[in-house]
Enzyme design. Structure first.
Site, PDB file in Angstrom:
ATOM      1  N   ASP A  10      31.287  37.605  -7.926  1.00  0.00           N
ATOM      2  CA  ASP A  10      32.827  37.818  -7.299  1.00  0.00           C
ATOM      3  C   ASP A  10      33.384  36.852  -6.467  1.00  0.00           C
ATOM      4  O   ASP A  10      34.480  36.564  -6.512  1.00  0.00           O
ATOM      5  CB  ASP A  10      33.031  39.280  -6.988  1.00  0.00           C
ATOM      6  CG  ASP A  10      33.181  40.386  -7.971  1.00  0.00           C
ATOM      7  OD1 ASP A  10      33.626  40.025  -9.023  1.00  0.00           O
ATOM      8  OD2 ASP A  10      32.774  41.329  -7.891  1.00  0.00           O
TER       9      ASP A  10
ATOM     10  N   GLN B  28      32.433  46.290  -9.947  1.00  0.00           N
ATOM     11  CA  GLN B  28      33.736  46.602 -10.882  1.00  0.00           C
ATOM     12  C   GLN B  28      34.762  47.411 -10.030  1.00  0.00           C
ATOM     13  O   GLN B  28      34.477  48.540  -9.914  1.00  0.00           O
ATOM     14  CB  GLN B  28      33.317  47.166 -12.128  1.00  0.00           C
ATOM     15  CG  GLN B  28      34.558  47.195 -12.868  1.00  0.00           C
ATOM     16  CD  GLN B  28      35.209  45.923 -13.552  1.00  0.00           C
ATOM     17  OE1 GLN B  28      34.407  44.804 -13.816  1.00  0.00           O
ATOM     18  NE2 GLN B  28      36.523  45.433 -13.226  1.00  0.00           N
TER      19      GLN B  28
ATOM     20  N   LYS C 220      32.883  41.267 -20.658  1.00  0.00           N
ATOM     21  CA  LYS C 220      31.655  40.738 -19.880  1.00  0.00           C
ATOM     22  C   LYS C 220      30.606  40.751 -20.603  1.00  0.00           C
ATOM     23  O   LYS C 220      29.776  39.727 -20.685  1.00  0.00           O
ATOM     24  CB  LYS C 220      31.970  41.189 -18.544  1.00  0.00           C
ATOM     25  CG  LYS C 220      33.225  40.904 -17.530  1.00  0.00           C
ATOM     26  CD  LYS C 220      33.123  41.620 -16.271  1.00  0.00           C
ATOM     27  CE  LYS C 220      34.665  41.453 -15.859  1.00  0.00           C
ATOM     28  NZ  LYS C 220      34.929  42.084 -14.550  1.00  0.00           N
TER      29      LYS C 220
END
Ligand code: NAP
Length: 277
Positions: A116, A93, A49
């Site tokens: 998200d 995460q 990422k």
């Protein structure tokens, strides 16, 4: 379907979007990543990422807490990042150590920074057809179908799996595009028969090679969301022989996984755009 090519297109779109934002006097988007404990797989994902961010002009920062962190400590970090005007998006995460209540953390993120797309407000907006931040994997599935030119309006779509992070948002997105949608799960009767009705089949079960040729209508578009580690290899939920029957099939690796990463960049840009609107 080619996830690498579609993801590269998304990243190009984000690069252009960031440049436009800056040219209009806006701020450069910034992604804050929360990592709790040492998880080698999470480190790999976060590294990918970060590289995507560098490519598109989105800055990022890692916020680490030890394996022993409590829910309260994670929540304090989330609240600090919610208040930070330099942070456009917050990525939580997962997985977390088991003492941390994931739901509380996810629901603690400011919905406007929820890149998200897991916050109940964003899932609710999706269900209501209102604009919001959409779960990256489901959004990536849609973009890949679009890039492959798969018609969705009026198509029979079957989503295999009903998780809050993949199956449900994918079904809602297909519905919003006027597909006729069926959601299947572990209690579905005659699963192969239901799947065989699908012009578009999205598979997110978490079982390697679960969907075999007899689940597939000839010519159907099949999107394999599964990521399963088998003997050190990554395998999807769809058996490789499905390629003999399907009209389109997304590969694993090189399919939805790439799209998920790219859509995270898209959502971070989108969060910053919405903040500045
Ligand atoms: P999940 O939360 O475990 O949900 C799995 C779904 O599959 C559930 O709805 C379950 O039904 C259904 N299921 C399981 N066994 C079944 C069976 N024998 N017959 C019919 N349905 C069955 O999984 P998830 O988080 O959605 O993830 C699914 C897969 O996608 C995993 O391999 C995961 O690693 C992968 N994934 C990939 C990405 C990516 O970026 N590529 C992102 C997220 C997830 P019930 O609800 O009835 O239990």
């Amino acid at each position: 379907m080619d996830g690498k090519r579609s993801a590269a297109r998304v990243l190009d779109d984000v690069t252009r979007g960031v440049a436009e934002l800056l040219a209009a006097g806006g701020r450069r988007p910034h992604l804050a990543v929360i990592l709790v404990g040492d998880n080698p797989a999470s480190e790999t994902y976060v590294g990918g990422k970060r590289r995507d961010g560098v490519r598109v002009g989105i800055t990022s920062s890692d916020h680490r807490l030890p394996d022993s962190a409590s829910t309260q400590e994670v929540m304090q970090l989330v609240q600090r990042l919610n208040r930070d005007p330099n942070v456009s998006g917050i990525l939580v995460q997962q997985p977390f150590p088991k003492q941390v209540e994931v739901t509380s953390v996810v629901e603690g993120v400011d919905p406007e920074k929820d890149v998200d797309g897991f916050h109940p407000i964003n899932l609710g907006r999706l269900a209501l057809g209102e604009p919001g931040l959409v779960a990256c994997t489901a959004a990536g599935v849609m973009r890949m179908l679009d890039d492959a030119g798969i018609p969705l309006a009026g198509a029979r779509a079957v989503v295999l799996g009903r998780s809050n992070i993949v199956g449900k948002p994918a079904a809602l997105l297909l519905l919003a595009r006027n597909a006729t949608v069926t959601i299947c799960h572990s209690r579905t009767r005659d699963l192969p028969g239901v799947c065989r009705e699908a012009d578009v089949l999205v598979v997110a079960v978490g079982r390697p090679g679960f969907v075999t040729k007899d689940f597939i209508k000839p010519g159907a578009a099949v999107v394999d969301v599964g990521v399963n580690r088998v003997d050190g290899r990554i395998r999807g939920d769809v058996d490789e022989a499905v390629a003999e029957v399907a009209g389109h099939l997304s590969p694993v690796p090189g399919g939805v996984g790439r799209m998920t990463r790219a859509m995270l960049m898209w959502n971070t840009l989108e969060a910053e755009r919405r903040r500045q609107a």
